[in-house]
Every structure is written in structure tokens, then in C-alpha cells.
Motif scaffolding. Sequence first.
Motif, PDB file in Angstrom:
ATOM      1  N   UNK A  63       0.764  -1.380   0.060  1.00 54.11           N
ATOM      2  CA  UNK A  63      -0.013   0.030   0.063  1.00 54.11           C
ATOM      3  C   UNK A  63       0.793   1.026   0.084  1.00 54.11           C
ATOM      4  N   UNK A  64       1.986   1.356   0.843  1.00 55.10           N
ATOM      5  CA  UNK A  64       2.781   2.483   1.003  1.00 55.10           C
ATOM      6  C   UNK A  64       4.084   2.627  -0.297  1.00 55.10           C
ATOM      7  N   UNK A  65       3.729   1.568  -0.995  1.00 54.55           N
ATOM      8  CA  UNK A  65       4.931   1.242  -2.316  1.00 54.55           C
ATOM      9  C   UNK A  65       6.140   1.363  -1.594  1.00 54.55           C
ATOM     10  N   UNK A  66       6.315   0.664  -0.475  1.00 56.47           N
ATOM     11  CA  UNK A  66       7.601   0.383   0.251  1.00 56.47           C
ATOM     12  C   UNK A  66       8.103  -1.413   0.379  1.00 56.47           C
ATOM     13  N   UNK A  67       7.090  -1.977  -0.425  1.00 56.43           N
ATOM     14  CA  UNK A  67       7.367  -3.504  -0.603  1.00 56.43           C
ATOM     15  C   UNK A  67       8.632  -3.414  -1.596  1.00 56.43           C
ATOM     16  N   UNK A  68       9.623  -4.098  -1.553  1.00 54.86           N
ATOM     17  CA  UNK A  68      10.773  -4.164  -2.376  1.00 54.86           C
ATOM     18  C   UNK A  68      10.582  -5.182  -3.593  1.00 54.86           C
ATOM     19  N   UNK A  69      10.567  -4.479  -4.778  1.00 56.16           N
ATOM     20  CA  UNK A  69      10.289  -5.189  -6.042  1.00 56.16           C
ATOM     21  C   UNK A  69      11.405  -5.297  -6.860  1.00 56.16           C
ATOM     22  N   UNK A 103       8.525 -10.313   4.167  1.00 60.83           N
ATOM     23  CA  UNK A 103       8.934 -10.270   2.942  1.00 60.83           C
ATOM     24  C   UNK A 103       7.507  -9.990   2.295  1.00 60.83           C
ATOM     25  N   UNK A 104       7.185  -8.804   1.459  1.00 59.64           N
ATOM     26  CA  UNK A 104       5.956  -8.596   0.694  1.00 59.64           C
ATOM     27  C   UNK A 104       6.119  -8.454  -0.835  1.00 59.64           C
ATOM     28  N   UNK A 105       7.301  -7.986  -1.149  1.00 56.61           N
ATOM     29  CA  UNK A 105       7.773  -7.591  -2.522  1.00 56.61           C
ATOM     30  C   UNK A 105       8.525  -8.905  -3.085  1.00 56.61           C
ATOM     31  N   UNK A 157       3.946 -10.665  -3.332  1.00 51.93           N
ATOM     32  CA  UNK A 157       4.263 -10.354  -4.751  1.00 51.93           C
ATOM     33  C   UNK A 157       5.180 -11.526  -5.113  1.00 51.93           C
ATOM     34  N   UNK A 158       4.786 -12.308  -5.823  1.00 52.42           N
ATOM     35  CA  UNK A 158       5.592 -13.414  -6.123  1.00 52.42           C
ATOM     36  C   UNK A 158       5.480 -13.656  -7.616  1.00 52.42           C
ATOM     37  N   UNK A 159       6.590 -14.549  -8.130  1.00 56.83           N
ATOM     38  CA  UNK A 159       6.399 -15.209  -9.376  1.00 56.83           C
ATOM     39  C   UNK A 159       6.322 -16.635  -9.230  1.00 56.83           C
ATOM     40  N   UNK A 160       5.816 -17.333 -10.419  1.00 55.04           N
ATOM     41  CA  UNK A 160       5.654 -18.948 -10.148  1.00 55.04           C
ATOM     42  C   UNK A 160       6.799 -19.784  -9.651  1.00 55.04           C
ATOM     43  N   UNK A 179      12.043  -8.897  -1.890  1.00 57.29           N
ATOM     44  CA  UNK A 179      12.190  -9.544  -0.338  1.00 57.29           C
ATOM     45  C   UNK A 179      12.248 -11.051  -0.242  1.00 57.29           C
ATOM     46  N   UNK A 180      11.171 -11.410  -1.081  1.00 60.70           N
ATOM     47  CA  UNK A 180      10.760 -12.823  -1.069  1.00 60.70           C
ATOM     48  C   UNK A 180      12.216 -13.899  -1.425  1.00 60.70           C
ATOM     49  N   UNK A 181      12.629 -13.006  -2.515  1.00 58.45           N
ATOM     50  CA  UNK A 181      13.927 -13.863  -2.974  1.00 58.45           C
ATOM     51  C   UNK A 181      15.038 -13.806  -2.145  1.00 58.45           C
ATOM     52  N   UNK A 182      15.156 -12.782  -1.386  1.00 58.19           N
ATOM     53  CA  UNK A 182      16.310 -12.652  -0.459  1.00 58.19           C
ATOM     54  C   UNK A 182      16.058 -13.416   0.665  1.00 58.19           C
TER      55      UNK A 182
END
Length: 534
Positions: free
Chosen positions: A291-297, A336-338, A369-372, A341-344
Motif C-alpha cells: 500500500x505504501x509502495x515500500x514493498x521491495x520489488x 517479505x512482501x515484494x 508479490x511472487x512469481x511462479x 524481499x521474498x527472493x532474499x
Amino acid sequence: MKEHLYHNGHIHCGGGQDCSALWVRDGRVFRTGNEELCAEAAGVPATDLHGACVVPGFNDSHLHLLDVGRGLGAIDLFGAASPADMAARCADFIRRRNIPAGRPLYGNGWNQDKFAGDPVLPTRADLDALVPDHPLLLDRVCGHIMVCNTAALKAAGITAETPVPEGGGIDLGPDGQPNGLLRDNAIPLVRAILPEESLEDIKAAFVAACARAVSRGLTTVQTCDIRSRDWPLVIQALRELDDAGLLPLRLVLQCALDTPEDLRAFLDAGIQNGRMWKVGPLKLFLDGSLGARTAWLRRDYADEPGQRGLCCLSYDKALTMARMADAAGMQVVAHAIGDAAVEEMLDVIQALSPDGSNPHRHGVVHCQITTRDQWDRFAALHAGALVQPVFLDYDHTIVTARCGADLAATSYAFGTAVRLGIPVSYGTDAPVEDLDPVRNFYCAVTRRPLAGGDPWQPEECVTRAQALACYTEGGACNEFAEAEKGKLLPGYLADFAVLDGDPLTLPEERLLKMQVLATVVGGQEVYTASGTQA
Ligand SMILES: [Zn+2]
């Protein structure tokens, strides 16, 4: 020996097994069966369930119980319709309680996307006219953005010259001065002006939040209440509450320690678990919120080119702390939302357990936020996914705009996660969302907004049985308690919720109205809808 028989119920024991009678002895399930059990248990005090449904107690795998309790004493900004409405609520709070000028006040829950007009972020200018003399610290619903009035900035000494902490932000207005908005790691700069919380304040907040939790059928919460700055006081509060028998449900403490030094000090303290609480995982924060556009993409925001959000903890720092915890036998979970961050965190888990056995059950909280291919990595690494289906109620309105249609299509893929055999557990992240499991369950199985409407990505729905398993067995597994929680079988803890309808069969439109009739923890009735407690 203390025992009780519950009979004439519709009891889901877990693992697809059902029964109608449950014989509880000394806090655990002694036997399960049907009406024949009543004859065998002749003389045992009994409760006729009159056909009500019983499920293993809900186990929320990530929330902030203490913040839920604190929120009950803060300015309530949930559902605020505009910055002006926020200011009016603050002024009203001050007037009703006759709070002297100069005392800093905390509020939370605002969300610019719920404003009636334009979704503009509030600034100090919106607050100053109505509240000039009380420093205001107002957290956005996500906790990653705070808006302050001028009095708060002054009290905290924040000016255009204040150095911006790494992983944080101090927004400036057109005049080049701070406009009142602080992001992530800059928020502690102003939080420091809030009066120090006392032991009694913490105990009161826990008691209030626990009462709310058991009223919604929760029997365990995995709660992020350990922080660097005040954990000894929180532990003391829990010890005192536990000794006084004032913890009606079980707590697993997620430990949000900021630095390797803080983690070392915590580990060296060698904290002994209580009767109703235990130390759980290290909790790392890798990014902010969508929402805050601070999730790391990993690529730019579709609705803000050049912006990829915030990396709040570098890979090297995350790995250093995770290694310390892992070496001490401690689980690690990371916010981890983006997808970056999930990848890290997946990289960290792979570094700790390259063979994919993941014995300490490290996991990722949120996984939005994830890829398959990332879900395939979760499966290969046996990484836990601690997800919040109820987030869809709001996030489905912004995710495509933020991330683009292609990335949105593989995000919030909580059905895929279950079907891949990933260890999935459900949480609410309360107070971000209400801690009520019913809303979360509804979103998991319908993917519809709570107020009604079309499902979003209905192919990512899970079955009722899968959702119930995630909320009970999945939560238990995440805290290494699957041998005694998450099912109602002989030897398991007598932790369960009595519901007025069956979540596995109720018509969809009635699910959200499901009521908790009673909550039992360790054989004790800790909540009944009628208000009488055994
Ligand atoms: Zn959280």
C-alpha cells in the motif's frame, strides 16, 4: 484428575476424522468417540453441545498481540474518510479525555486508499489546524508510514537537515521542509518522544488483547511482541500474567531483534519458557508494504516508474543474523512482501540448508508479490509460507496497478502454495487486519471482498478443509507443535473452538456470520458467548 465430556457435537478432529464426543482429562484429549463414549464416561461432568460444531483451536501464525492491546487505548483512525476526518478524530480524542497540551499521542489505522476523495497522503498541514499543541504520531494501517503534526516534528527535533536513516524516509514538502510523513526506519526518530510504557501498561494491553483473541476462537497466537528496545519488560509482564493465571491462550513469541548484538544479548539471556508462552523464531524485516509502495520489488512499480520500494535489511546482514539464530537452533521468519524481499529470504534459507531439509523450519511472512518460480523454490526448500488471505480484501484493489497485470497474476498464489505441498499457515497480522479467523478463512476459500463482489483469481481458492488445516495443523507445524496441537485426537491438547455452524459446509454467504460459542484451552473454558466462564 480433572475431566469433562463434550458430547452431541459435530467435531472435526483433524485429518478428515469426525466424531461426536470428546472426553477431556487433565487438559488433553483423553478419548474421542460417539454416543457410546457417554456410557463409558458415566459420572464425568458433561456438556451437551446440542449439535454445535467443534474445530481444533485456531492458531494465528503471525500477528502483533501487544499492538492489538495497545491499539485499544490509541486514537482509532481505521476507516478515516479523509485527512480532515483524521484530524477531527484526534481533536475529539483529546477533548473527550481532556488531555493536557504537550502530551504526545499515538494513533493508527489510517489508509489513504480508503479516503472518500483522492488517495493523497495526509501531511502535517492537515493536522496542525485542529491539533496544534499535542504531538501526534499517526501510523498508517501498515505501520510502515507515519504522519506527524508540526508539534511532533518539533518535539523530535526533525528538520530538513536531519540525516535520513538507511532504509527510511523523511518526506519533504514543496517548501523543502519535512511535511510530517516518515517512512520505515525513520519512524523511530519520532517514536522516541512517546512516554515510556510501564510494566502495568503492557500487562493491561496483553489482558485486553487476549480477551479479544479467545472470543474469536483463537487458542494459540504466534505474536511478534519481542523487540530490541523493551523485551525484558515484555518478558516480565508475561511471567507475571502467567503466574497469576491471566493468559487464557498460548503465545509463541516472534522476536523482532534489530541487530546481531541485540540477538546475541537475547540468546545469552537464556530465557526459560513459561506455562502459556514460549520463545519462538527470530523475525527479520526485509521490506515495507505494498500500500505504501515500500514493498521491495525486482522491477519498478507499474504506477511509479523509478520506484522499487525499500530494502530494509541487506542480504549479508540478514544472513548474518539468520546464521546466528540457526546455530542456536532458533527458527527464522522474515517479513517479505515484494518479490525481491521474498527472493532474499529464499536465498537465506537456501544458504542455511542447501539440501532443502530446512530442519529449523525457516519461513517467509506475507509472501504477497511472487512469481511462479518462487513458489517452486519454497517447495524445494521446504520453506514455510506464513500468509494472510484477508489482505486480499484490500490488496486486490491495488495489486494490478502497483505491479502490472503479469506479476499480479502470479501473486497471492496461496492455493498454488497449498497444492505444491508447501507448509502454509494462516495469520492476520493484527492489528493490520482484525484478528478474527472467520474473515481470514472466508477470504482464503472465496477470494471475494468481505463486503461482497466477484472473486479475485478464483483459481487460487483453497477448499474449506485445506483452509481449516492451514489455520490449525499448519499453524501448529510452524511452531513445532504438530504432535500436540492442530488436531483433537487422544494425547493432543484440549484446545478447541465451539462454533454455531460448520465452516466446512455452511453456505458461503453465512460463513462471515459464524459465531464462536465457546473457546477451550487446555480443557479450560476461557470464553463462552453467554459470558459465564468455567
Ligand atoms: Zn506483522
